[in-house]
Write an enzyme that holds these catalytic residues in place. Structure first.
Site, mmCIF file in Angstrom:
data_model
loop_
_atom_site.group_PDB
_atom_site.id
_atom_site.type_symbol
_atom_site.label_atom_id
_atom_site.label_comp_id
_atom_site.label_asym_id
_atom_site.label_seq_id
_atom_site.Cartn_x
_atom_site.Cartn_y
_atom_site.Cartn_z
ATOM 1 N N ASP A 213 10.565 4.839 -11.600
ATOM 2 C CA ASP A 213 9.641 4.689 -10.480
ATOM 3 C C ASP A 213 10.308 4.814 -9.108
ATOM 4 O O ASP A 213 9.914 5.657 -8.290
ATOM 5 C CB ASP A 213 8.915 3.345 -10.624
ATOM 6 C CG ASP A 213 8.055 2.968 -9.436
ATOM 7 O OD1 ASP A 213 8.601 2.740 -8.335
ATOM 8 O OD2 ASP A 213 6.835 2.868 -9.605
ATOM 9 N N VAL B 228 4.196 3.511 -8.578
ATOM 10 C CA VAL B 228 4.125 4.848 -9.185
ATOM 11 C C VAL B 228 4.021 4.729 -10.705
ATOM 12 O O VAL B 228 3.251 5.445 -11.352
ATOM 13 C CB VAL B 228 5.331 5.709 -8.769
ATOM 14 C CG1 VAL B 228 5.355 7.024 -9.546
ATOM 15 C CG2 VAL B 228 5.278 5.994 -7.269
ATOM 16 N N ASP B 229 4.784 3.825 -11.297
ATOM 17 C CA ASP B 229 4.666 3.565 -12.731
ATOM 18 C C ASP B 229 3.241 3.153 -13.092
ATOM 19 O O ASP B 229 2.650 3.673 -14.046
ATOM 20 C CB ASP B 229 5.618 2.452 -13.154
ATOM 21 C CG ASP B 229 6.959 2.963 -13.642
ATOM 22 O OD1 ASP B 229 7.026 4.129 -14.084
ATOM 23 O OD2 ASP B 229 7.941 2.204 -13.583
ATOM 24 N N LEU B 230 2.697 2.200 -12.367
ATOM 25 C CA LEU B 230 1.371 1.680 -12.689
ATOM 26 C C LEU B 230 0.295 2.742 -12.500
ATOM 27 O O LEU B 230 -0.614 2.875 -13.325
ATOM 28 C CB LEU B 230 1.073 0.443 -11.844
ATOM 29 C CG LEU B 230 1.970 -0.761 -12.136
ATOM 30 C CD1 LEU B 230 1.720 -1.885 -11.133
ATOM 31 C CD2 LEU B 230 1.750 -1.274 -13.561
ATOM 32 N N GLY C 207 0.499 5.139 -15.325
ATOM 33 C CA GLY C 207 -0.147 4.563 -16.502
ATOM 34 C C GLY C 207 -1.661 4.691 -16.436
ATOM 35 O O GLY C 207 -2.316 5.013 -17.435
#
Length: 462
Positions: free
Chosen positions: A198, A226-228, A231
């Site tokens: 991220d 960014v990860d979330l 997802g």
């Protein structure tokens, strides 16, 4: 340490109708909520949380009957599959028996031997442990994929192909499969094998350059945004592929990449650059340096205000600040003039706000329908009536901790609500259950697989 009394009132935390009798959550958990290896103890800083109210028994779930085989770990992939699990999909989380998901070892906080990070991203999943270096372990993985509706993986490039678990290797045995790959830089091209996380993609996409103050370095977001967001995007593309499967009769390969998400999240700043060629900078808490958007300080603390158009500005200076001259003064009479003279206007507004308390200003701004909010810590935010009144926080049972905290999904459906939450699994917790119920293996076969090393050193628990 808990925030109580006037400090809470100054942030609107003790004024909600009907919430006054609720205990603040900055208190000890009950002894019964903390058990490890048969012993009971108190969390050193854990708050008291209510038990979660169960869903109605006759309500259906949105994704009932959907089988998801989850090879993901860390953040983006688990966030995706947790959403699918929340709404009724059977998610089988496959982990390396040697330590499992990396987030199990994250050090934010732990309870019952499990980390906060792992618990927050793996609710409602069935956990099994498989050793991919063992042929019997791979045999089980392939058998699960053959039965799956969805596979989600976020290994480094080439790992799934190395074990014969990539899309091209498995699609012939399951043409209706939706196979989702999550990566840092995509599965094709010059950077397909490059690892990334991220903050790296925040940095390289330009997204990080938008965060922080003009006189400081770029700043990553506190949460791995960014990860979330990746997802969430993965969940969206999976659901779209499942809808397409209903029309077309077959599944497909779908993909999301952190770098693509980060670029998309530059939003209108990225679009403005493409139009003007001007590189956007950092504006701290005030987008484009707006003098009426950002953090201001009353005599007893900060708040955040967002007056982003002429209509709101006029209401602010006339109905709240009682400064009608700030409407007629040509330096401030329209938006571009205010932007050109922003430091002068900000100084004037800050001087007025400093003369009175937060609660008095909040009352005036709410009466004038000005968008304004308390500037809260996480503890204060979780105690706030806006959160408490929506039943976002609860505790749910856990096999080693007795109970663990639960933060509800933000998604709400009236006809098909979320399932009653089950805490994230222990490593390999459901191995026997999955092999029996999903693959139809009997105890003898499971024992043989264990003796052959399919589960590594992990012992299937049930």
């Amino acid at each position: 340490m808990s925030v109580t009394g006037p400090a809470l009132q100054n942030r609107g935390l003790a004024s909600a109708t009907g919430l006054g009798k609720r205990p603040l959550i900055g208190e000890w958990w009950p002894d019964s909520a903390r058990r490890n290896n048969g012993e009971t103890s108190k969390m050193t800083a854990g708050p008291h949380l209510p038990e979660r109210a169960p869903r109605a028994k006759d309500q259906p779930t949105a994704l009932d009957g959907l089988l998801v085989v989850d090879f993901t770990r860390v953040v983006a992939g688990p966030a995706c599959t947790q959403t699918l699990a929340d709404f009724g999909a059977e998610v089988i989380k496959i982990e390396n028996p040697d330590g499992g998901d990396d987030t199990r070892a994250y050090e934010h906080a732990e309870i019952g031997g499990e980390s906060a990070a792992f618990l927050s991203l793996n609710r409602n999943k069935h956990g099994i442990a498989l050793d991919f270096t063992n042929p019997k372990g791979l045999e089980i993985a392939r058998a699960l994929i053959a039965k799956a509706d969805v596979v989600v993986e976020n290994f480094s490039g080439g790992v799934m192909k190395k074990y014969g678990l990539d899309y091209d290797s498995v699609v012939s045995t399951n043409p209706r499969l939706v196979y989702c790959s999550i990566s840092a830089y995509g599965r094709k091209g010059a950077f397909a094998l490059r690892p990334g996380f991220d903050p790296i993609t925040q940095s390289e996409s330009g997204f990080m350059s938008l965060n922080g103050f003009p006189d400081g370095e770029p700043v990553r977001t506190g949460s791995p945004i960014v990860d979330l967001a990746t997802g969430m995007s993965a969940c969206n593309v999976i659901l779209m592929a499942l809808l397409a499967r209903e029309r077309l009769g077959r599944g497909q390969r779908v993909e999301v990449a952190l770098i693509d998400t980060a670029v998309a999240m530059t939003g209108f700043y990225g679009m403005a650059y493409l139009i003007s060629g001007n590189n956007p900078g950092r504006f701290g808490n005030s987008p484009n340096g707006s003098p009426t958007v950002g953090v201001y300080h009353a005599s007893d603390g900060p708040f955040y205000m967002a007056c982003a158009n002429d209509r709101l500005y006029r209401r602010l200076v006339t109905e709240v600040l009682d400064r009608h001259d700030l409407v007629t003064d040509p330096d401030f009479s329209h938006r571009r003039a205010r932007t050109a003279n922003r430091e002068k206007l900000r100084t004037i507004i800050a001087g007025v706000f400093a003369t009175d308390t937060i609660e008095n200003w909040m009352a005036k701004m709410k009466k004038a329908n000005i968008p304004v909010g308390y500037l809260r810590t996480v503890e204060e935010g979780f105690n706030a009536p806006e959160v408490r009144g929506r039943d976002r926080l609860s505790r749910i049972p856990h096999p080693t901790a007795g109970a663990v905290p639960n933060i509800e999904t933000p998604l709400n459906m009236s006809l098909t609500p979320t399932i009653d939450p089950v805490a994230a699994p222990l490593l390999g917790q459901h191995t026997k259950q999955v092999l029996r119920n999903t693959l139809g293996y009997d105890d003898r076969r499971i024992t043989e697989l264990a003796e052959a090393g399919a589960f590594g050193k992990a012992v299937p628990t049930r």
